[in-house]
Design an enzyme around this catalytic site. Structure first.
Site, PDB file in Angstrom:
ATOM      1  N   LYS A 116       0.757  -1.302   0.042  1.00 60.57           N
ATOM      2  CA  LYS A 116      -0.051   0.088   0.062  1.00 60.57           C
ATOM      3  C   LYS A 116       0.977   1.441  -0.051  1.00 60.57           C
ATOM      4  O   LYS A 116       0.684   2.134  -0.760  1.00 60.57           O
ATOM      5  CB  LYS A 116      -0.977  -0.127   1.273  1.00 60.57           C
ATOM      6  CG  LYS A 116      -2.101  -1.231   1.066  1.00 60.57           C
ATOM      7  CD  LYS A 116      -2.904  -1.033   2.394  1.00 60.57           C
ATOM      8  CE  LYS A 116      -4.294  -2.207   2.091  1.00 60.57           C
ATOM      9  NZ  LYS A 116      -3.720  -3.208   2.296  1.00 60.57           N
ATOM     10  N   GLU A 200      -3.588   7.654   7.413  1.00 61.05           N
ATOM     11  CA  GLU A 200      -4.227   8.274   6.492  1.00 61.05           C
ATOM     12  C   GLU A 200      -5.443   8.987   7.269  1.00 61.05           C
ATOM     13  O   GLU A 200      -5.795   8.611   8.132  1.00 61.05           O
ATOM     14  CB  GLU A 200      -4.819   7.277   5.487  1.00 61.05           C
ATOM     15  CG  GLU A 200      -3.872   6.958   4.452  1.00 61.05           C
ATOM     16  CD  GLU A 200      -4.572   6.115   3.318  1.00 61.05           C
ATOM     17  OE1 GLU A 200      -4.036   5.504   2.606  1.00 61.05           O
ATOM     18  OE2 GLU A 200      -5.835   5.717   3.457  1.00 61.05           O
ATOM     19  N   HIS A 235     -15.291  -4.922   6.895  1.00 65.39           N
ATOM     20  CA  HIS A 235     -14.266  -4.638   5.681  1.00 65.39           C
ATOM     21  C   HIS A 235     -14.404  -5.569   4.465  1.00 65.39           C
ATOM     22  O   HIS A 235     -13.573  -5.510   3.449  1.00 65.39           O
ATOM     23  CB  HIS A 235     -12.914  -4.338   6.110  1.00 65.39           C
ATOM     24  CG  HIS A 235     -12.691  -3.544   7.223  1.00 65.39           C
ATOM     25  ND1 HIS A 235     -12.990  -2.042   7.229  1.00 65.39           N
ATOM     26  CD2 HIS A 235     -12.433  -3.563   8.486  1.00 65.39           C
ATOM     27  CE1 HIS A 235     -12.832  -1.501   8.313  1.00 65.39           C
ATOM     28  NE2 HIS A 235     -12.410  -2.419   9.200  1.00 65.39           N
ATOM     29  N   ARG A 296      -5.951  -7.970 -10.527  1.00 69.59           N
ATOM     30  CA  ARG A 296      -6.611  -9.276 -10.859  1.00 69.59           C
ATOM     31  C   ARG A 296      -8.092  -9.126 -11.419  1.00 69.59           C
ATOM     32  O   ARG A 296      -8.409  -7.839 -11.030  1.00 69.59           O
ATOM     33  CB  ARG A 296      -6.618 -10.293  -9.863  1.00 69.59           C
ATOM     34  CG  ARG A 296      -7.313  -9.845  -8.670  1.00 69.59           C
ATOM     35  CD  ARG A 296      -7.147 -10.889  -7.351  1.00 69.59           C
ATOM     36  NE  ARG A 296      -7.600 -10.118  -6.004  1.00 69.59           N
ATOM     37  CZ  ARG A 296      -8.726  -9.580  -5.852  1.00 69.59           C
ATOM     38  NH1 ARG A 296      -9.855  -9.784  -6.496  1.00 69.59           N
ATOM     39  NH2 ARG A 296      -8.923  -9.184  -4.406  1.00 69.59           N
TER      40      ARG A 296
END
Length: 664
Positions: A116, A200, A235, A296
């Protein structure tokens, strides 16, 4: 075009890839584990190769065996599906080294988007919008604290190598940061072997909107519009739809161009998804930020196929074989609206605990072909098959398409009502509940929708005791009529030469014992009393097996399936189950069986907390099992003494296996 490919996956995605390959006259090779020896995906392919044991690390993650199988069978390419090895750069490189085409992006693109923090640094250089945050390599806790203070609370701490919601914490204020960071890093190191994190700004009222992109080997790129995946639990996505409600043409173009810029930045080839977090402002406008790129095909790709009329697996095969993209951006159009529901073996009322078992009943709505069909089912299971503890809990994907969102919603609810599953717990009724919430119906979407609507989504009973009891009794009476003798003295339907007969019934319903009374009236009429509801009962059946029932002033058409003494009732408004209690069957019991403790599902014994001779109390933890990647504690049902442990840690056990004996 390839003549033969190997599909390095299982379940519905392997079946999905095989279907397109067959249409394109491309032969397919399946691989399978011990648990999947008779699975649908093996039948769907032209040839198959056994990989090893049931656990993924013994089969689907053994890429050396997969490459050997591809070479031995003469396959020219490998399709990885999603999950398992689909985003493994080493496997992609190993395919190339073995002279096989990896039907996916180059290893360099997988690597660039795999972490990430690094991917966000790359996106920053490509001018792709990012959430304000810190993505640096310096992981000093004091520095991370300062960065969080600079960004402003609330902030989100995320494991750099994470996924699936693991290694993620929301921090509301400065004083909570240090503890949350330590917890996040512990989970990250245990889950991914890497405790690096990024910080973040936590976007409130966020939507999860992703863009489907495609690139070819000739430098061409397109975006195939967006999917809204905001409805999530833990999530993980539950419902996905396309196009995203409320999306303007201007924002669609901005997000699409940003996604293409992300793909260009890593020289992407094939199908990929660029995921954005979308901030909803008070004035109704939206702002978007790059979250990550999945290198993908996505689970939810069918909704894109439905609104575009395209087969994305066909595009994958064509691009991987060296062909240019079939269409240019200006040739792509959106038609109508599509929604996908993930049908999972799990119990929403028990924190979505995964379920395993045999699909004694698996009925589904009539479906049509892949693109722009009204109703589509993608699955890799069949009636009589087993949902094992070794893989994820998804049974099927139900995809519907309509001219409008409202039409698609109605069609999805109707199709969900036609899914009848007996043998494992599922989320079907939970999904129907989501569709009926004001939030989803009015497209007030964000990732907290399920939590916000918790009061109307969990622990709900859609049919109620009177209808459930009436359905169970109707099923019993119809069975008795079918086997009744012409001799009136042998009949079991309450016939008698005079007077009115009454027949008591007792049930277990939602954890409580309930009673009902059926009265046989003159002329063959029936009357039923359940709780405070009483009235005439009329029953009949259709050749299709459905039951027609008239009770309490309402007429119902039901499907009722019996699993031992439990009746599983499916109606237009929902489904429930009710268990008949036969007092005569237990009349001879003088004492309880004792402490016979069995495995609630197939799995592995992790540990025992007791040994033979130990005295235990009701509710005390006795053993821990692992199934479907989760741990489950087996507790004592009553006080007693452990007589014998029947397995050892590490042993695999079947559902219902006796784990230990407990003497009262």
């Amino acid at each position: 075009m390839f003549k033969k490919i190997l599909i390095a996956n299982r379940g519905e995605i392997a079946c999905r890839v095989a279907a397109t390959a067959r249409r394109m006259a491309v032969r397919t090779v399946a691989v399978y584990s011990d648990a999947d020896a008779h699975a649908n995906h093996v039948r769907a392919c032209d040839e198959s190769v056994h990989l090893g044991g049931s656990a993924p690390k013994e089969s689907y993650l053994r890429w050396e065996k997969i490459l050997e199988a591809a070479k031995a069978k003469g396959a020219e390419a490998v399709h990885p599906g999603y999950g398992f090895l689909s985003e493994n750069e080493e496997f992609a490189q190993a395919c190339a080294d073995a002279g096989l085409v990896f039907i996916g992006p180059p290893p360099s693109a997988i690597k660039a988007m795999g972490l990430k923090a690094e991917s966000k640094q790359l996106m920053e250089k490509a001018d792709v919008p990012l959430v304000p945050g810190y993505h640096g390599s310096d992981q000093n806790p004091e520095l991370l604290q300062r960065e969080a203070d600079r960004i402003g609370y609330p902030v989100l701490i995320k494991a750099s190598a994470g996924g699936g919601g693991k290694g993620m914490r929301i921090v509301e204020k400065k004083g909570d940061f240090a503890a949350a960071l330590a917890s996040c890093q512990r989970e990250a190191i245990n889950s991914f072997g890497d405790d690096a994190v990024l910080i973040e700004k936590y976007v409130q009222r966020p939507r999860h909107i992703e863009i489907q992109v495609f690139g070819d080997m000739h430098g061409n790129y397109v975006y195939l519009f967006e999917r809204d995946c905001s409805v999530q639990r833990r999530h993980q996505k539950v419902l996905e739809e396309a196009p995203a409600p409320g999306m303007t043409e201007a924002m669609r173009r901005q997000m699409g161009e940003a996604a293409v810029a992300a793909a260009r930045a890593v020289n992407y080839v094939g199908a990929g998804t660029v995921e954005f977090i979308v901030e909803q402002r008070d004035d109704g406008s939206m702002n978007f930020f790059f979250m990550e790129m999945n290198t993908r095909l996505q689970v939810e790709h069918p909704v894109t196929e439905a609104i575009t009329g395209l087969d994305l697996v066909e595009w994958q095969l064509r691009v991987a074989s060296g062909e240019p993209l079939p269409l240019k951006q200006e040739q792509l159009q959106i038609h109508g609206h599509a929604i996908e529901a993930r049908i999972c073996a799990e119990n929403p009322d028990n924190n979505f605990l995964p379920a395993t078992g045999t699909l004694h009943v698996y009925r589904k709505p009539q479906a049509t072909a892949f693109q722009r069909s009204r109703v589509r089912i993608d699955d890799g299971v069949r009636e009589g098959g087993v949902i094992s503890p070794f893989y994820d809990s998804m049974i099927a994907k139900l995809i519907v398409h309509g001219a409008t969102r409202e039409e698609a919603l109605a069609r999805l609810d109707q199709a969900l009502a036609q899914i009848h599953i007996v043998g494992v717990a599922t989320n079907v009724q939970f999904l129907r509940g989501i569709l009926r919430t004001d939030s989803f119906a009015q497209a007030k979407l964000d990732t907290a929708l399920i939590e916000r609507e918790r009061a109307v989504l969990f622990d709900q009973e859609p049919l109620g005791l009177p209808l459930a009891a009436a359905a169970s009794i109707a099923k019993t009476l119809l069975a008795e009529r079918a086997t009744a003798s012409a001799d009136p003295f042998s009949r079991r339907d309450g016939w008698q030469s005079h007077g009115i007969a009454a027949r008591p019934f007792e049930f277990e319903f939602r954890g409580e014992t309930k009673s009902a009374q059926l009265r046989y009236l003159h002329g063959g009429a029936l009357a039923l009393s359940v709780g405070d509801v009483s009235g005439p009962l009329e029953i009949g059946s259709f050749p299709t097996g459905e039951i027609e029932l008239m009770f309490d002033g309402h007429r119902h058409t039901l499907n009722v399936y019996e699993d031992q003494s439990t009746a599983h009732v499916f109606a237009a408004d929902g489904a429930t189950r009710i268990t008949a209690i036969d007092r005569l069957a237990h009349a001879g019991d003088t004492h309880a069986e004792g402490g016979r403790l069995t495995a609630p599902m197939p799995g592995k014994v992790v540990s025992f907390a007791v040994k033979a001779g130990d005295k235990v109390s009701r509710g005390q933890a006795l053993a821990v099992m692992e199934a479907m990647k989760m741990e489950h504690t087996i507790a004592a049902p009553a006080d007693g003494t452990v007589e014998e442990l029947l397995f050892a840690p590490g042993d695999q056990v079947t559902e219902g296996a006796e784990l230990l004996r407990l003497a009262a």
